[in-house]
Design a protein around this motif. Structure first.
Motif, PDB file in Angstrom:
ATOM      1  N   ILE A  71       0.979  -1.365   0.293  1.00 19.53           N
ATOM      2  CA  ILE A  71       0.158  -0.108  -0.520  1.00 19.53           C
ATOM      3  C   ILE A  71       1.297   1.513   0.052  1.00 19.53           C
ATOM      4  CG2 ILE A  71      -1.796   1.062   1.365  1.00 19.53           C
ATOM      5  CD1 ILE A  71      -2.172  -1.342   2.385  1.00 19.53           C
ATOM      6  N   SER A  72       0.741   1.981  -1.304  1.00 16.14           N
ATOM      7  CA  SER A  72       1.645   3.304  -0.243  1.00 16.14           C
ATOM      8  C   SER A  72       0.700   4.297  -0.473  1.00 16.14           C
ATOM      9  CB  SER A  72       1.595   3.667  -2.339  1.00 16.14           C
ATOM     10  OG  SER A  72       2.707   2.805  -3.461  1.00 16.14           O
ATOM     11  N   GLY A  73       0.062   3.865  -0.715  1.00 21.25           N
ATOM     12  CA  GLY A  73      -1.315   5.498   0.080  1.00 21.25           C
ATOM     13  C   GLY A  73      -2.674   5.220   0.122  1.00 21.25           C
ATOM     14  N   GLN A  74      -3.794   5.829   1.307  1.00 20.25           N
ATOM     15  CA  GLN A  74      -4.838   5.481   1.212  1.00 20.25           C
ATOM     16  C   GLN A  74      -5.531   6.789   0.959  1.00 20.25           C
ATOM     17  OE1 GLN A  74      -6.282   2.878   4.835  1.00 20.25           O
ATOM     18  NE2 GLN A  74      -3.726   3.491   4.980  1.00 20.25           N
ATOM     19  N   PHE A  75      -6.818   7.178   0.477  1.00 19.84           N
ATOM     20  CA  PHE A  75      -7.209   8.562   0.051  1.00 19.84           C
ATOM     21  C   PHE A  75      -8.529   7.896   0.333  1.00 19.84           C
ATOM     22  CE2 PHE A  75      -3.411   7.449  -2.097  1.00 19.84           C
ATOM     23  CZ  PHE A  75      -3.046   8.626  -2.216  1.00 19.84           C
ATOM     24  N   PHE A  76      -9.159   9.509   1.588  1.00 22.33           N
ATOM     25  CA  PHE A  76     -10.841   9.371   1.521  1.00 22.33           C
ATOM     26  C   PHE A  76     -10.766  11.030   1.789  1.00 22.33           C
ATOM     27  CE2 PHE A  76      -9.213   4.758   2.890  1.00 22.33           C
ATOM     28  CZ  PHE A  76     -10.472   4.569   2.502  1.00 22.33           C
ATOM     29  N   ALA A  77     -12.377  10.487   2.346  1.00 23.71           N
ATOM     30  CA  ALA A  77     -13.527  12.075   1.931  1.00 23.71           C
ATOM     31  C   ALA A  77     -13.990  12.045   3.383  1.00 23.71           C
ATOM     32  CB  ALA A  77     -13.840  12.306   1.170  1.00 23.71           C
ATOM     33  N   HIS A  78     -15.401  12.333   3.208  1.00 23.26           N
ATOM     34  CA  HIS A  78     -16.479  12.232   4.314  1.00 23.26           C
ATOM     35  C   HIS A  78     -16.655  13.091   5.160  1.00 23.26           C
ATOM     36  CE1 HIS A  78     -20.068  11.247   5.895  1.00 23.26           C
ATOM     37  NE2 HIS A  78     -19.412  10.486   6.599  1.00 23.26           N
ATOM     38  N   HIS A  79     -15.592  13.777   5.795  1.00 23.46           N
ATOM     39  CA  HIS A  79     -15.573  14.250   7.288  1.00 23.46           C
ATOM     40  C   HIS A  79     -15.442  16.161   6.697  1.00 23.46           C
ATOM     41  CE1 HIS A  79     -12.587  11.613   9.132  1.00 23.46           C
ATOM     42  NE2 HIS A  79     -13.516  11.119   9.139  1.00 23.46           N
ATOM     43  N   HIS A  80     -15.223  16.079   5.106  1.00 24.11           N
ATOM     44  CA  HIS A  80     -15.039  18.094   4.303  1.00 24.11           C
ATOM     45  C   HIS A  80     -14.129  18.866   5.372  1.00 24.11           C
ATOM     46  CE1 HIS A  80     -19.886  17.799   4.106  1.00 24.11           C
ATOM     47  NE2 HIS A  80     -18.563  16.609   3.177  1.00 24.11           N
ATOM     48  N   THR A  81     -12.670  18.329   5.786  1.00 23.73           N
ATOM     49  CA  THR A  81     -12.087  18.839   6.935  1.00 23.73           C
ATOM     50  C   THR A  81     -10.948  18.255   6.098  1.00 23.73           C
ATOM     51  OG1 THR A  81     -12.420  17.091   8.258  1.00 23.73           O
ATOM     52  CG2 THR A  81     -12.959  19.820   9.016  1.00 23.73           C
ATOM     53  N   ASP A  82      -9.897  18.996   6.310  1.00 22.93           N
ATOM     54  CA  ASP A  82      -8.209  18.735   5.537  1.00 22.93           C
ATOM     55  C   ASP A  82      -7.458  17.728   6.530  1.00 22.93           C
ATOM     56  OD1 ASP A  82      -5.355  18.073   5.317  1.00 22.93           O
ATOM     57  OD2 ASP A  82      -5.445  20.530   4.314  1.00 22.93           O
ATOM     58  N   SER A  83      -7.052  16.422   6.777  1.00 23.86           N
ATOM     59  CA  SER A  83      -6.482  15.842   8.282  1.00 23.86           C
ATOM     60  C   SER A  83      -6.046  14.391   6.909  1.00 23.86           C
ATOM     61  CB  SER A  83      -7.590  15.636   9.555  1.00 23.86           C
ATOM     62  OG  SER A  83      -8.053  14.442   8.751  1.00 23.86           O
ATOM     63  N   PHE A  84      -5.344  14.097   8.050  1.00 24.48           N
ATOM     64  CA  PHE A  84      -4.691  12.190   7.817  1.00 24.48           C
ATOM     65  C   PHE A  84      -4.980  11.534   8.672  1.00 24.48           C
ATOM     66  CE2 PHE A  84      -0.863  14.952   8.940  1.00 24.48           C
ATOM     67  CZ  PHE A  84      -0.797  14.171  10.059  1.00 24.48           C
ATOM     68  N   LYS A  85      -4.294  10.010   9.007  1.00 24.74           N
ATOM     69  CA  LYS A  85      -4.515   9.079   9.742  1.00 24.74           C
ATOM     70  C   LYS A  85      -2.969   8.342   9.647  1.00 24.74           C
ATOM     71  CE  LYS A  85      -9.271   8.690  10.485  1.00 24.74           C
ATOM     72  NZ  LYS A  85      -9.889  10.000   9.730  1.00 24.74           N
ATOM     73  N   ILE A  86      -2.374   8.009  10.857  1.00 26.46           N
ATOM     74  CA  ILE A  86      -0.930   7.216  10.496  1.00 26.46           C
ATOM     75  C   ILE A  86      -1.143   6.071  10.814  1.00 26.46           C
ATOM     76  CG2 ILE A  86       1.458   6.812  11.176  1.00 26.46           C
ATOM     77  CD1 ILE A  86       0.805   9.755  11.578  1.00 26.46           C
ATOM     78  N   PHE A  87      -1.199   5.273  10.239  1.00 25.66           N
ATOM     79  CA  PHE A  87      -1.142   3.196  10.642  1.00 25.66           C
ATOM     80  C   PHE A  87       0.527   3.195  11.003  1.00 25.66           C
ATOM     81  CE2 PHE A  87      -4.989   3.891   8.766  1.00 25.66           C
ATOM     82  CZ  PHE A  87      -6.087   3.023   8.281  1.00 25.66           C
ATOM     83  N   TYR A  88      -0.200   2.121  12.304  1.00 28.38           N
ATOM     84  CA  TYR A  88       1.660   1.392  12.874  1.00 28.38           C
ATOM     85  C   TYR A  88       1.119  -0.229  12.493  1.00 28.38           C
ATOM     86  CZ  TYR A  88       1.937   6.839  14.374  1.00 28.38           C
ATOM     87  OH  TYR A  88       2.226   7.431  14.862  1.00 28.38           O
ATOM     88  N   ASP A  89       2.737  -0.412  12.959  1.00 28.24           N
ATOM     89  CA  ASP A  89       2.380  -2.014  12.724  1.00 28.24           C
ATOM     90  C   ASP A  89       2.684  -2.226  14.394  1.00 28.24           C
ATOM     91  OD1 ASP A  89       5.135  -1.732  14.011  1.00 28.24           O
ATOM     92  OD2 ASP A  89       6.018  -2.548  11.858  1.00 28.24           O
ATOM     93  N   ALA A  90       2.280  -3.600  14.745  1.00 29.37           N
ATOM     94  CA  ALA A  90       2.902  -4.111  15.852  1.00 29.37           C
ATOM     95  C   ALA A  90       3.735  -3.467  17.158  1.00 29.37           C
ATOM     96  CB  ALA A  90       2.183  -5.663  16.371  1.00 29.37           C
ATOM     97  N   ASP A  91       5.103  -3.450  16.307  1.00 31.45           N
ATOM     98  CA  ASP A  91       5.709  -2.298  16.882  1.00 31.45           C
ATOM     99  C   ASP A  91       6.053  -1.011  17.234  1.00 31.45           C
ATOM    100  OD1 ASP A  91       7.004  -5.080  17.443  1.00 31.45           O
ATOM    101  OD2 ASP A  91       8.314  -5.085  14.858  1.00 31.45           O
ATOM    102  N   LYS A  92       4.347   0.129  16.487  1.00 29.76           N
ATOM    103  CA  LYS A  92       4.103   1.016  16.798  1.00 29.76           C
ATOM    104  C   LYS A  92       4.992   1.672  15.819  1.00 29.76           C
ATOM    105  CE  LYS A  92       2.609   0.494  21.952  1.00 29.76           C
ATOM    106  NZ  LYS A  92       2.588   0.916  22.897  1.00 29.76           N
ATOM    107  N   TYR A  93       5.350   1.353  15.418  1.00 28.19           N
ATOM    108  CA  TYR A  93       6.571   1.830  14.138  1.00 28.19           C
ATOM    109  C   TYR A  93       4.981   2.223  12.489  1.00 28.19           C
ATOM    110  CZ  TYR A  93       9.738   2.558   9.993  1.00 28.19           C
ATOM    111  OH  TYR A  93      10.744   3.284   9.219  1.00 28.19           O
TER     112      TYR A  93
END
Length: 472
Positions: free
Chosen positions: A276-298
Motif C-alpha cells: 500500500i502506497s497511499g490511502q485516499f478518503f473524504a467524508h469529513h469535509h476537513t483536511d487531515s490525515f491518519k497514520i497506521f502503525y504495526d505491532a511494534d508501533k512503527y
C-alpha cells in the motif's frame, strides 16, 4: 523566481540520485461536491437560501454560495475548471463521492430521478474538462436514496450509477461495479500502480442495512484478494473510498466504521503494508490525515483526508472553505512525495474581491518535512503532541505552538481561525495516531488523565455538533 514544491522533491532526487531516472507524476483528488440545485439568493423572511442548511439561516449568501449551504453550480464549475487550468494533464483523478446535497427533508426535495441528474451533471463536467484523463470514482453515503441506506446487495441505484460512469470503466470493472459498487484498475501512467476503489458504505456504522458482522457484498474477501494479487505481481496499491476508518478529528469518539470492520481494515493495512502506497478518503469535509502503525508501533501507512468542495459541514459553526488537492508522486516507486492544497475563499468571492482558486499550502514546504511518508507524518504528529497550546514560552520553537495552530487553520481550509486548545489538540492527535478503536480510547483516556480531566467533561461540549455530523 521561487520554485514551487510542485515537483521540487523530484528535482532534488534527480540531482542526488544520478544512477536512476526519477519521474514525477501528479493526480487530482476531489470530493464531497454536494450539488444543491435549490440554492437561491431569493431569501425568505427567515434568511434560509437552501434546503441543505437544515433550516439554519444563511451566514453570508452570495453568487458563489453560502457557508451554511452545499455547493451551487457556479462553485462546482469553478472547482473543476480551475483544476483544469492549474493542471490540465494529471495522470488520473480520484473522486471520492457525495455528489447529492444534504437535506433532512428528502421526500420534499429529492427523488431518484433528480439524484441521477445531479450525478450525471457533475460527471459531465469532469468529462468535459478532462476528456482523456483516467478517473476513479467512489460512491458516497449521499449517492443513494435514502442517504446512508445503500444495501450490500445488487440494486438499481448502484447499477445506474455504473452506467453514468461507464466511460471510466472497462467491461470487467463495469460488470463488478454495477453489482457491488467496488472495482480496481491499473493506472495508465504508472503500470505498477493499482487503484482499489472501495464501497465503504457497506461498512458504515450509520447504514441500517448492515449489521457490522459478516462480509457485506464479499468486499473484504475481494479487497484482500486485490492486495494479495498486487503483492504477487510486484504492484503497488492506492486505496480510495468515501467513508474512512478511524475517528473524526474535530469531535471526540466520533467514528463511522462498524468496530469489526474497522478492525479488519486496520489488520489488512498492517498485513500488506509493503504493498500500500497511499490511502485516499473524504467524508469529513476537513483536511487531515491518519497514520497506521504495526505491532511494534512503527509507522507503516498514511490515510490522507481531502477536504470538500461544499463549504458546509453540519452546523452553523462547522463550515469550511472549498478545497481541491493535487498530489505529487514518483511513478517508479509510487511514493507520495508532496501535495498542494488549493482553497477557494468563499467570503472574498462573494464580496467581489477574489474568485480564484489559490494555493493554500504545500505540505512539505509548510511543515519542513522531506516528504509525506508515514515516518514524516509520525514525526509531525509528535510535534503536534508536544505543542504548548498556551503559546511558546520562549523564542525557541521546540514547543511547536505555531505549527499546531497552522494545522488547525488548514483543517477547515483556512475558514475557522479560532485557537486550538488542549481539547482540540487531543482530538487531532488521537485521531491521527490511533485508527484502531481501542488504541483511540486509550489515547483519549491517557490524555484526559494526564491533564486531570474526565472524558465526560468534553463529550457535552461537542454533543450537539456530533449529532449533526451523523448526517454527513
Amino acid at each position: 523566481m521561487k520554485i514551487s514544491t510542485k515537483c521540487l522533491v523530484c528535482l532534488i532526487l534527480n540531482l542526488a540520485v544520478l544512477t536512476r531516472s526519477v519521474e514525477c507524476g501528479k493526480f487530482w483528488h476531489i470530493s464531497d461536491i454536494h450539488y444543491d440545485i435549490y440554492y437561491s439568493l431569493n431569501k425568505t423572511t427567515t434568511n434560509i437560501t437552501c434546503p441543505s442548511s437544515y433550516n439554519y439561516p444563511s451566514i453570508d449568501p452570495g453568487p458563489w454560495g453560502d457557508y451554511n449551504c452545499d455547493s451551487n453550480f457556479r462553485l462546482i464549475n469553478s472547482s473543476i475548471y480551475s483544476m483544469k487550468s492549474i493542471e490540465p494533464t494529471p495522470d488520473f483523478i480520484l473522486w471520492t463521492g457525495d455528489d447529492v446535497f444534504h437535506t433532512d427533508e428528502e421526500e420534499k426535495y429529492l427523488n431518484v430521478s433528480l439524484m441521477y441528474d445531479i450525478m450525471s451533471n457533475v460527471t459531465s463536467l469532469i468529462q468535459e474538462a478532462f476528456p482523456d484523463i483516467q478517473v476513479f470514482a467512489a460512491l458516497g453515503n449521499h449517492d443513494y436514496l435514502p442517504k446512508n441506506e445503500m444495501p450490500s446487495t445488487p440494486n438499481d441505484i448502484v447499477a445506474n450509477t455504473a452506467l453514468i460512469w461507464r466511460e471510466w470503466l472497462t467491461d470487467d470493472q463495469y460488470a463488478l461495479f454495477k453489482e457491488t459498487g467496488y472495482c480496481s484498475s491499473i493506472t495508465n501512467h504508472a503500470p505498477n500502480l493499482r487503484v482499489i476503489v472501495l464501497n465503504t458504505n457497506t461498512w458504515d456504522l450509520y447504514n441500517p442495512t448492515v449489521t457490522g458482522t459478516g462480509d457485506p457484498a464479499g468486499q473484504f474477501k475481494w479487497f484482500e484478494e486485490q492486495l494479495f494479487l498486487s503483492k504477487i505481481a510486484g504492484n503497488k496499491v492506492f486505496i480510495m473510498g468515501h467513508i474512512a476508518p478511524g475517528f473524526f478529528e474535530r469531535v471526540v469518539n466520533e467514528t463511522y466504521f462498524w468496530p469489526e470492520y474497522n478492525k479488519r481494515y486496520v489488520k489488512l493495512v498492517e498485513q500488506y503494508k509493503d504493498v500500500i502506497s497511499g490511502q485516499f478518503f473524504a467524508h469529513h469535509h476537513t483536511d487531515s490525515f491518519k497514520i497506521f502503525y504495526d505491532a511494534d508501533k512503527y509507522p507503516i501507512s498514511v490515510l490522507y483526508h481531502v477536504p470538500s468542495v461544499t463549504p458546509r459541514i453540519g452546523t452553523r459553526d462547522g463550515s469550511v472553505n472549498p478545497g481541491v488537492r493535487l498530489f505529487h508522486y514518483e511513478k517508479a516507486t509510487t511514493e507520495i512525495l508532496d501535495y498542494t492544497q488549493y482553497v477557494f475563499d468563499l467570503q472574498a468571492a462573494n464580496d467581489g474581491q477574489n474568485a480564484e482558486w489559490q494555493v493554500e499550502y504545500n505540505f512539505v514546504e509548510t511543515y519542513g518535512l522531506p516528504n509525506v511518508s508515514a515516518q514524516s507524518l509520525h514525526d509531525l504528529a509528535l510535534k503536534f503532541k508536544a505543542s504548548e497550546t498556551s503559546g511558546c514560552k520562549s523564542s525557541n520553537d521546540q514547543c511547536n505552538a505555531d505549527i499546531l495552530q497552522r494545522y488547525s487553520l488548514y483543517n477547515t481550509v483556512s475558514y475557522q481561525k479560532g485557537y486550538c486548545d488542549s481539547i482540540c489538540q487531543r482530538n487531532f492527535v488521537c485521531a491521527m495516531q490511533a485508527v484502531d478503536h481501542q488504541l483511540y480510547q486509550d489515547c483519549v483516556n491517557s490524555w484526559n488523565n494526564a491533564v486531570g480531566l474526565r472524558g465526560f467533561q468534553f463529550f457535552g461540549i461537542y454533543f450537539a455538533f456530533g449529532i449533526v455530523l451523523l448526517k454527513f
